[in-house]
Design a protein around this motif. Sequence first.
Motif, PDB file in Angstrom:
ATOM      1  N   LYS A 100      24.299 -24.886 -24.784  1.00  0.00           N
ATOM      2  CA  LYS A 100      24.029 -25.907 -23.635  1.00  0.00           C
ATOM      3  C   LYS A 100      24.618 -27.364 -23.948  1.00  0.00           C
ATOM      4  N   CYS A 101      25.635 -27.444 -24.768  1.00  0.00           N
ATOM      5  CA  CYS A 101      26.187 -28.834 -24.999  1.00  0.00           C
ATOM      6  C   CYS A 101      27.137 -28.862 -23.776  1.00  0.00           C
ATOM      7  N   PRO A 102      26.718 -30.052 -23.055  1.00  0.00           N
ATOM      8  CA  PRO A 102      27.589 -30.772 -21.919  1.00  0.00           C
ATOM      9  C   PRO A 102      28.936 -30.871 -22.157  1.00  0.00           C
ATOM     10  N   SER A 103      29.615 -31.129 -23.412  1.00  0.00           N
ATOM     11  CA  SER A 103      30.888 -31.127 -23.235  1.00  0.00           C
ATOM     12  C   SER A 103      31.566 -29.876 -23.220  1.00  0.00           C
ATOM     13  N   ALA A 104      30.928 -28.939 -23.816  1.00  0.00           N
ATOM     14  CA  ALA A 104      31.476 -27.476 -23.829  1.00  0.00           C
ATOM     15  C   ALA A 104      31.351 -26.856 -22.446  1.00  0.00           C
ATOM     16  N   ILE A 105      29.957 -27.150 -21.779  1.00  0.00           N
ATOM     17  CA  ILE A 105      30.042 -26.544 -20.389  1.00  0.00           C
ATOM     18  C   ILE A 105      31.154 -27.295 -19.472  1.00  0.00           C
ATOM     19  N   TYR A 106      31.246 -28.618 -19.602  1.00  0.00           N
ATOM     20  CA  TYR A 106      32.451 -29.353 -18.665  1.00  0.00           C
ATOM     21  C   TYR A 106      33.842 -28.406 -18.934  1.00  0.00           C
ATOM     22  N   ARG A 107      34.200 -28.230 -20.185  1.00  0.00           N
ATOM     23  CA  ARG A 107      35.404 -27.836 -20.297  1.00  0.00           C
ATOM     24  C   ARG A 107      35.536 -26.244 -20.203  1.00  0.00           C
ATOM     25  N   ILE A 132      25.373 -28.081 -11.102  1.00  0.00           N
ATOM     26  CA  ILE A 132      25.907 -27.063 -11.846  1.00  0.00           C
ATOM     27  C   ILE A 132      25.333 -27.116 -13.318  1.00  0.00           C
ATOM     28  N   LYS A 133      24.823 -25.927 -13.729  1.00  0.00           N
ATOM     29  CA  LYS A 133      24.710 -26.093 -15.279  1.00  0.00           C
ATOM     30  C   LYS A 133      25.788 -24.969 -16.009  1.00  0.00           C
ATOM     31  N   THR A 134      26.125 -24.006 -15.113  1.00  0.00           N
ATOM     32  CA  THR A 134      27.053 -22.820 -15.838  1.00  0.00           C
ATOM     33  C   THR A 134      27.924 -22.480 -14.846  1.00  0.00           C
ATOM     34  N   LEU A 149      25.162 -12.752 -20.765  1.00  0.00           N
ATOM     35  CA  LEU A 149      24.724 -11.758 -19.923  1.00  0.00           C
ATOM     36  C   LEU A 149      24.007 -12.204 -18.820  1.00  0.00           C
ATOM     37  N   ASP A 150      23.118 -13.199 -18.838  1.00  0.00           N
ATOM     38  CA  ASP A 150      22.442 -13.873 -17.701  1.00  0.00           C
ATOM     39  C   ASP A 150      23.524 -14.286 -16.695  1.00  0.00           C
ATOM     40  N   ILE A 151      24.599 -15.004 -17.251  1.00  0.00           N
ATOM     41  CA  ILE A 151      25.713 -15.592 -16.516  1.00  0.00           C
ATOM     42  C   ILE A 151      26.358 -14.414 -15.528  1.00  0.00           C
ATOM     43  N   ILE A 152      26.612 -13.310 -16.377  1.00  0.00           N
ATOM     44  CA  ILE A 152      27.280 -12.101 -15.742  1.00  0.00           C
ATOM     45  C   ILE A 152      26.211 -11.838 -14.642  1.00  0.00           C
ATOM     46  N   ASP A 153      25.177 -11.518 -14.845  1.00  0.00           N
ATOM     47  CA  ASP A 153      23.971 -11.068 -13.911  1.00  0.00           C
ATOM     48  C   ASP A 153      24.111 -11.822 -12.566  1.00  0.00           C
TER      49      ASP A 153
END
Length: 658
Positions: free
Chosen positions: A423-430, A460-462, A562-566
């Motif tokens: 859930k790191c904001p920078s990693a999510i952004y990139r 958006i979060k993901t 897996l949640d993102i895939i669903d």
Amino acid sequence: MNYEKASQRITELKEIINNSNYNYYVLDNPTISDFDYDMYLRELETLEAQFPELITQDSPTHRVGGQSDNTFDKVPHTVQMGSLQDVFSFDELYSFHNRVKEVINPIYVVEPKIDGLSVSLEYVNGVFTRGSTRGDGFVGEDVTQNLKTIKSIPLKLAEAIPYLEVRGEVYMPRKSFEKVIQEQIDNDEEPFKNPRNAAAGSLRQKNSKITAKRKLDIFVFNIQQIEGKEITTHSETLDYLKQLGFKVSPSYPQFNNMDQVIDEVNKIGEKRYEYPFDIDGAVVKVNSLSDRTKLGATAKYPKWAVAFKYPPEEKETILLNVEINVGRTGALTPTAVFEPVQLAGTTVSRAVLHNQDFIDEKDIRIGDTIIVRKAGDIIPEVLKSVKHQENSIPYKIPEFCPSCGEKTVREGAQAAMRCVNPKCPSAIYRSIIHFASRNAMNIDGLGPAIVQALIDSDNIKTIADLYYLEKDKLLQMERMGEKSIDNLLNAIEKSKENQLSKLVFGLGIRNVGQKAAELLCNHFHSIDAVVNAQYNELIMIEGYGDIIANSILDFFSKQDNLDIIDKLKAAGVNMQQESEIQSDILKGKTFVITGTLPTLSRNEAKDIIEQNGGKVSSSVSKKTNYVLAGEEAGSKLTKANQLGVTAITQQELLDMLQ
């Protein structure tokens, strides 16, 4: 369309496309729009798929790239591809001139020395038949399929000369290099050091589709062998090569004394950063080919030419700070921020420091006097530290992520420190920027600023949240007009139709690049099969090893992923990989290809077999149905005869498809 009309139309299309390539890539004077070019190429591809027997070796469709052999065949050079003696001062140029004057009264040609990879191109009756690397000068490697992706290399010459071998320098233009470097950085990959390194790596790709995407180019500068034409000087050689359709050295003026040569060397040096490609010097050659013969060569170098090498530009500056950026895979990348300096024609003030090992090796500390340069005259880099400030301490990358505050880790022998917080904001952004990029889901209009705004506004979060954006909520955001919102939502909706491989690449699985994603999805065909894949299944995929297999297993072992895939499934994003098979006429048949085919490369024959349901193996066994044999077929054909396996010709293969 019948066979006769198809043959006529294919001839017309090839002429249109080849002329367009020459005008665009050699003359820099496009004559048709990109859209029209794409439509002509697509029409040609369609016709060749319908009439594979009309495919010829000089077809422009061969430039798009395909699977290359896993190994590159050795190519002995009939004429040695030697190297030039380097000189580093004008005194050495005068010494060279004095040695030449003892034998002849010279006229010189001076050319920019393009910093690339030397190759040989061979033509029979005006058709490009083989290309190879320089290697050790005596034996190189066959990279024909990769060279065909370079659009400034003519597949068919303007004159059907019986035999011609030319030498050229393959290079990566600066714009292409900068793009490749940025993609490598975004993917947390080790970037190429310079354009020459990038060109060499691109030309030796086992998959020529990757080579095609690297946008390589070439300058041809010499005739190695020729039949059917007499040429007396080097300048005449370049003029003739230009007439045949080659892109030749950008300038080659002639001079009769060394003072004029040195003036030209200085002029080239002064404008070296204005070229759209990398040069590392200037080449001085005797113009007369008969005079070259008189001068001869040493065991290592010709006596009729030298390469004047320019020194690299390096500057001292002060390191002001080290900034830490968090990549999409969580890697912490340190960037040096220093007092601005002029390098290679531009002002630079930042350079990537790579990792802690790099910093420790060079003992870099904030406040240091450092020496910086541009690697390949393009990418700024810190060369070394020359002076520490009093009481300075060695710099250490923080143990905690600057974006989310979580403790970072260094995994095994890897050099990078990583934030493993999903859930790191920078990693999510990139990760979202990568997901929307052209080679992934290709969501037009979803640039860095929009992504940041969507995250800041809690829309958006993901990556999956992109497919649940609501127009009413977006209208409440600052600087988001209705038209741009409609365009963005339409682009997101369109991306749902992408092939599964685009999605898998967009997920940002560590060590899984674009090609690895394609191989994975072509093997399993659905996301469910990919998610449930076992190690022993993954390791069987061509090109896969322990690292890629474990990266995939690790990614799909995490519930968040897996949640993102669903969520993507529920949004209607395509989860299937469509087969490239055009028919099943060869289904159940296994082929082995050996020797040189009349008009198809082995890779092209392999594609035709696989697209029609057949399989291609690298070795002959009792399970082999056919050996497709061309000229100089070797031990594989012998073994086929011993086992009673049927040997067929290229034409017999094409007849099977009718």
